[in-house]
Motif scaffolding. Sequence first.
Motif, PDB file in Angstrom:
ATOM      1  N   GLY A 125       0.834  -1.200   0.000  1.00  0.00           N
ATOM      2  CA  GLY A 125       0.000   0.000   0.000  1.00  0.00           C
ATOM      3  C   GLY A 125       0.866   1.245   0.000  1.00  0.00           C
ATOM      4  N   GLY A 126       1.498   1.505   1.135  1.00  0.00           N
ATOM      5  CA  GLY A 126       2.397   2.649   1.218  1.00  0.00           C
ATOM      6  C   GLY A 126       2.047   3.615   2.328  1.00  0.00           C
ATOM      7  N   TRP A 127       0.806   3.567   2.803  1.00  0.00           N
ATOM      8  CA  TRP A 127       0.403   4.467   3.892  1.00  0.00           C
ATOM      9  C   TRP A 127      -0.705   3.811   4.702  1.00  0.00           C
ATOM     10  N   ASN A 128      -0.934   4.352   5.884  1.00  0.00           N
ATOM     11  CA  ASN A 128      -2.015   3.865   6.744  1.00  0.00           C
ATOM     12  C   ASN A 128      -3.313   4.546   6.315  1.00  0.00           C
ATOM     13  N   PRO A 129      -4.267   3.805   5.763  1.00  0.00           N
ATOM     14  CA  PRO A 129      -5.498   4.421   5.272  1.00  0.00           C
ATOM     15  C   PRO A 129      -6.230   5.251   6.321  1.00  0.00           C
ATOM     16  N   HIS A 130      -6.164   4.850   7.583  1.00  0.00           N
ATOM     17  CA  HIS A 130      -6.926   5.544   8.622  1.00  0.00           C
ATOM     18  C   HIS A 130      -6.331   6.903   8.987  1.00  0.00           C
ATOM     19  N   GLU A 131      -5.073   7.146   8.617  1.00  0.00           N
ATOM     20  CA  GLU A 131      -4.473   8.442   8.897  1.00  0.00           C
ATOM     21  C   GLU A 131      -4.995   9.533   7.972  1.00  0.00           C
ATOM     22  N   HIS A 132      -5.477   9.124   6.798  1.00  0.00           N
ATOM     23  CA  HIS A 132      -5.942  10.093   5.803  1.00  0.00           C
ATOM     24  C   HIS A 132      -7.371   9.824   5.345  1.00  0.00           C
ATOM     25  N   ASN A 133      -8.012   8.803   5.923  1.00  0.00           N
ATOM     26  CA  ASN A 133      -9.316   8.351   5.421  1.00  0.00           C
ATOM     27  C   ASN A 133      -9.269   8.116   3.916  1.00  0.00           C
ATOM     28  N   ALA A 134      -8.171   7.506   3.497  1.00  0.00           N
ATOM     29  CA  ALA A 134      -7.961   7.212   2.081  1.00  0.00           C
ATOM     30  C   ALA A 134      -7.383   5.805   1.952  1.00  0.00           C
ATOM     31  N   GLN A 135      -8.152   4.929   1.332  1.00  0.00           N
ATOM     32  CA  GLN A 135      -7.702   3.564   1.127  1.00  0.00           C
ATOM     33  C   GLN A 135      -6.528   3.546   0.152  1.00  0.00           C
TER      34      GLN A 135
END
Length: 391
Positions: A125-135
């Motif tokens: 993925g590359g990032w934590n989805p919950h940090e940006h509300n972006a899957q």
Amino acid sequence: MNSDIGEDKVPLLQLLTPEGSRVTGRGNSAYRKRIENLTPEQLRGMYRDMVLTRRFDDEATSLQRQGELGLYAPSRGQEAAQVGNAYALAPQDYVFPSYREHGVLQVRGVDPVDRLEFYRGSDHGGWNPHEHNAQVYTVVIGSQALHAAGYAMGIQRDGLVGTGDPEKDAAVVTYFGDGATSQGDVNEALVFAAVNQSPVVFYCQNNQWAISEPLARQTRTPLYKRGEGFGIPSLRVDGNDVLACYAVTSEALERARSGGGPTFIEAFTYRMGAHTTSDDPTRYRTTEQEQVWARRDPIERFRVLLTREGVIDGEFEKQLEADAEALGERLRDKVRKLEPSTKTQMFETVYATEHSIVSEDRAWFEAYEAGEPITAGEQFAATAAQQGGNR
């Protein structure tokens, strides 16, 4: 292009002309009101994010050509469709992108380097989805639409829709291309969203090419009518008009958060580059067509308006150019330093907790990597025994 589904034959919401002038007159007054309250700071922010998205796009393409990325999906030409949409999002809204929504992720604050971990093979993925509300990016065509419909049904049942509290009510947006509308997942998602009146916006960026297939070979009717067929309010917007994309998304999200159900938006735009870096668009489209759309560049269109209205000036553009250069330099430096993922990472992100079958598969893979492969018969017997014990 099929004349029955081209831009001249279908109602197209537009608030900014290709020449960079605001559309006036009596029509579309409700949408025009939605952009009247945009502050100079917000307008400059939109323009800045569009410019930086393109610079990110150019740098990522160059990195792939240099062998630093395995693949990359350019978004050149779709900056207005993405940035305009993303500016209408509230912090609590959640987005489910495909693999091309670099502008949406720019607005959501996802680090540019993190966005390329997937394409470099450093992370799934590359990032934590919950940090940006972006899957994270989704490569399986159209599957993110089902994920979004399910998530929207979840927040609906959690009581996060229609409360009247603007800081609590939430909605979901899922992004996909014209080709994905032919996939079963997208159509199934439309069914679930429609019958449950779920708070989800289906945002189709119709860039007119499903890889090498033109829109005329995908459908005989305008894509926005797909939504109408499921009983979902639908419309087509000029995807190269950042203000119109903001206005229609703002309305759709407002309706979704208040409990009014889903919306289908077709953003009519054009992919100025290749489908991915493995694609050669010269094999299936003409230079003349590309030149026509180059004159409709969404960034230049918006720049003309903002310059004319005194929202940006030479000093602002100079600083923005410096910011873009800094972004490019950072990407070139940081991406090359990204380490490859471990070969066993794929087993670590399937379930939140340990799963016996996944653990067994991992053990087999590690044995294979160590030069001690298990025979297919042994693997089948062990798996069957394990599954029997789990029943």
